[in-house]
Design a protein around this motif. Structure first.
Motif, PDB file in Angstrom:
ATOM      1  N   ARG A 173       0.837  -1.193   0.000  1.00  0.00           N
ATOM      2  CA  ARG A 173       0.000   0.000   0.000  1.00  0.00           C
ATOM      3  C   ARG A 173       0.879   1.252   0.000  1.00  0.00           C
ATOM      4  NH1 ARG A 173      -4.062  -1.147   4.035  1.00  0.00           N
ATOM      5  NH2 ARG A 173      -5.226  -2.135   2.382  1.00  0.00           N
ATOM      6  N   GLY A 174       1.991   1.196   0.698  1.00  0.00           N
ATOM      7  CA  GLY A 174       2.894   2.332   0.742  1.00  0.00           C
ATOM      8  C   GLY A 174       3.603   2.591  -0.572  1.00  0.00           C
ATOM      9  N   VAL A 175       3.656   1.590  -1.436  1.00  0.00           N
ATOM     10  CA  VAL A 175       4.366   1.737  -2.703  1.00  0.00           C
ATOM     11  C   VAL A 175       3.410   1.868  -3.884  1.00  0.00           C
ATOM     12  CG1 VAL A 175       5.961   0.581  -4.296  1.00  0.00           C
ATOM     13  CG2 VAL A 175       6.336   0.433  -1.836  1.00  0.00           C
ATOM     14  N   LEU A 176       2.290   1.161  -3.852  1.00  0.00           N
ATOM     15  CA  LEU A 176       1.409   1.072  -5.026  1.00  0.00           C
ATOM     16  C   LEU A 176       0.227   2.031  -5.007  1.00  0.00           C
ATOM     17  CD1 LEU A 176       1.273  -2.798  -5.541  1.00  0.00           C
ATOM     18  CD2 LEU A 176       2.548  -1.116  -6.861  1.00  0.00           C
ATOM     19  N   VAL A 177       0.069   2.876  -4.021  1.00  0.00           N
ATOM     20  CA  VAL A 177      -1.077   3.777  -3.971  1.00  0.00           C
ATOM     21  C   VAL A 177      -0.932   4.817  -5.060  1.00  0.00           C
ATOM     22  CG1 VAL A 177      -2.285   5.503  -2.600  1.00  0.00           C
ATOM     23  CG2 VAL A 177      -1.438   3.442  -1.509  1.00  0.00           C
ATOM     24  N   PRO A 178      -1.927   4.875  -5.981  1.00  0.00           N
ATOM     25  CA  PRO A 178      -1.864   5.904  -7.031  1.00  0.00           C
ATOM     26  C   PRO A 178      -2.033   7.294  -6.402  1.00  0.00           C
ATOM     27  CG  PRO A 178      -3.714   4.399  -7.394  1.00  0.00           C
ATOM     28  CD  PRO A 178      -3.071   4.020  -6.119  1.00  0.00           C
ATOM     29  N   GLU A 179      -1.533   8.317  -7.072  1.00  0.00           N
ATOM     30  CA  GLU A 179      -1.641   9.661  -6.540  1.00  0.00           C
ATOM     31  C   GLU A 179      -3.098  10.014  -6.323  1.00  0.00           C
ATOM     32  OE1 GLU A 179       0.409  12.541  -8.878  1.00  0.00           O
ATOM     33  OE2 GLU A 179       2.293  11.466  -8.781  1.00  0.00           O
ATOM     34  N   GLY A 180      -3.423  10.403  -5.084  1.00  0.00           N
ATOM     35  CA  GLY A 180      -4.779  10.792  -4.746  1.00  0.00           C
ATOM     36  C   GLY A 180      -5.758   9.649  -4.681  1.00  0.00           C
ATOM     37  N   GLY A 181      -5.300   8.402  -4.733  1.00  0.00           N
ATOM     38  CA  GLY A 181      -6.209   7.253  -4.740  1.00  0.00           C
ATOM     39  C   GLY A 181      -6.050   6.391  -3.504  1.00  0.00           C
TER      40      GLY A 181
END
Length: 183
Positions: A173-181
């Motif tokens: 989650r810390g690496v794959l979270v899209p910007e603003g998502g």
């Protein structure tokens, strides 16, 4: 003269070879290592059927080949062997990796522009997990196993599986979270 184990091996590789490489890729994150992992697992599983008189099997495996999409039979045995080989390899080379020089990378990966970059992003994120976390995440989300099934497969407590999954998902989650998502 072809033996039954040889026919079973040929059929397995023909029908499910790509799926096995895909499974290996999910574990290793590298196509060549995945192919090597499949080959090593197939050799380990089928080598005892090469000399039927020594194995007492008369050239037959004791596992039926896959029927449809189920993970039964010889494919499940090969996958389990692949998982064991992967975990053994990561344990064996843990000290070597600690001594390996580290290269700085971005903390976050931007939203993927295509399926290819999404796959590369997930692969890069999985590399950041410990071997046990990665195995748990792959078994849970790639093989779609439940926590009790994962615990049985790896031979460790369900609470430990839950902890590895929680830590792995948190790291992803810390690496794959899209910007603003949200993930």
């Amino acid at each position: 003269m072809s033996t039954r184990w040889d026919d079973e091996l040929t059929e397995l590789v023909t029908r499910r070879g790509r799926a096995l490489v895909g499974y290996g890729y999910a574990l290793t994150g590298d196509v060549r290592r995945a192919e090597d992992l499949v080959q090593d697992a197939l050799v380990r599983v089928f080598r005892r059927f090469r000399r039927p008189e020594a194995a007492g099997t008369e050239g037959h495996t004791e596992f039926p080949l896959n029927d449809g999409g189920s993970h039964a039979g010889i494919e499940a045995y090969v996958r389990r062997t692949m998982l064991n080989l992967y975990l053994d390899e990561t344990r064996r080379f843990a000290l070597w990796r600690k001594a390996e020089p580290k290269v700085a990378v971005e903390d976050r990966v931007k939203a993927p522009a295509s399926d290819i970059t999404a796959r590369a992003d997930v692969t890069a994120a999985l590399r950041g997990l410990s071997p046990r976390q990665r195995a748990c995440v792959v078994l849970r989300f790639y093989d779609d196993l439940t926590v009790p099934q994962i615990a049985d497969t790896l031979g460790i407590a369900q609470g430990t599986i839950k902890r590895h999954l929680a830590d792995g998902i948190h790291a992803l989650r810390g690496v794959l979270v899209p910007e603003g998502g949200l993930l």
